[in-house]
Scaffold this motif. Structure first.
Motif, PDB file in Angstrom:
ATOM      1  N   ASP A   1     -14.939  26.074 -17.477  1.00 43.85           N
ATOM      2  CA  ASP A   1     -14.840  25.996 -16.028  1.00 43.85           C
ATOM      3  C   ASP A   1     -13.540  26.610 -15.572  1.00 43.85           C
ATOM      4  O   ASP A   1     -13.454  26.982 -14.305  1.00 43.85           O
TER       5      ASP A   1
ATOM      6  N   ASP B   1     -17.484  18.681 -26.590  1.00 45.87           N
ATOM      7  CA  ASP B   1     -18.384  19.358 -25.784  1.00 45.87           C
ATOM      8  C   ASP B   1     -17.927  19.058 -24.414  1.00 45.87           C
ATOM      9  O   ASP B   1     -17.999  20.218 -23.576  1.00 45.87           O
TER      10      ASP B   1
ATOM     11  N   ALA C   1     -16.720  22.329 -21.958  1.00 47.15           N
ATOM     12  CA  ALA C   1     -17.278  22.691 -20.674  1.00 47.15           C
ATOM     13  C   ALA C   1     -16.207  22.558 -19.677  1.00 47.15           C
ATOM     14  O   ALA C   1     -15.906  23.446 -18.834  1.00 47.15           O
TER      15      ALA C   1
END
Length: 125
Positions: free
Chosen positions: A55, A47, A51
């Motif tokens: 980004d 996870d 992320a």
């Protein structure tokens, strides 16, 4: 014990050792670069990696794509003399502690060079 060592050049994304140079995908290079920011032998949870990639505007690979990406990376790195560079754990990825990765950028010093000079002990030969 002698540690395996490769050079990861991020522009363009390539693995090289001696006269052998292997191009890798940008996604693979970015994932490797992020894994290198982990403490040695600490896995990066999927996870967190997802992320991080989001980004940067990159899609996190689904489990099959991730497995294929890791398999391809292992094959590419074997060509430059490194076996099993990335360990795939249940919920994340980790750099194999026996592999020393050196990062280089064509346009001046790479931030990762500075980080990893401090993390990885230089081998005395």
């Amino acid at each position: 014990m002698h540690e395996a060592s490769i050079v990861l050049s991020l522009h363009p994304s390539a693995l090289s050792k001696g006269a052998v140079r292997v191009e890798i995908s940008r996604l693979t290079a970015v994932i490797l670069q992020r894994l290198l920011q982990q403490e040695p032998m600490v896995a990066l949870p999927n996870d967190e990696l997802k992320a991080y990639l989001e980004d940067l505007g990159l899609d996190f690979p689904n489990p099959l794509q991730l497995r294929a990406l890791i398999k391809q990376l292992r094959e590419d790195m074997r060509l430059v003399g490194v076996d099993n560079p990335v360990l795939q754990l249940g919920g994340g990825l980790m750099i194999n502690r026996h592999v020393k990765v050196v990062c280089e950028e064509d346009e001046g010093p790479d931030l990762l060079d500075i980080i990893y000079d401090g993390l990885l002990p230089h081998q005395q030969h």
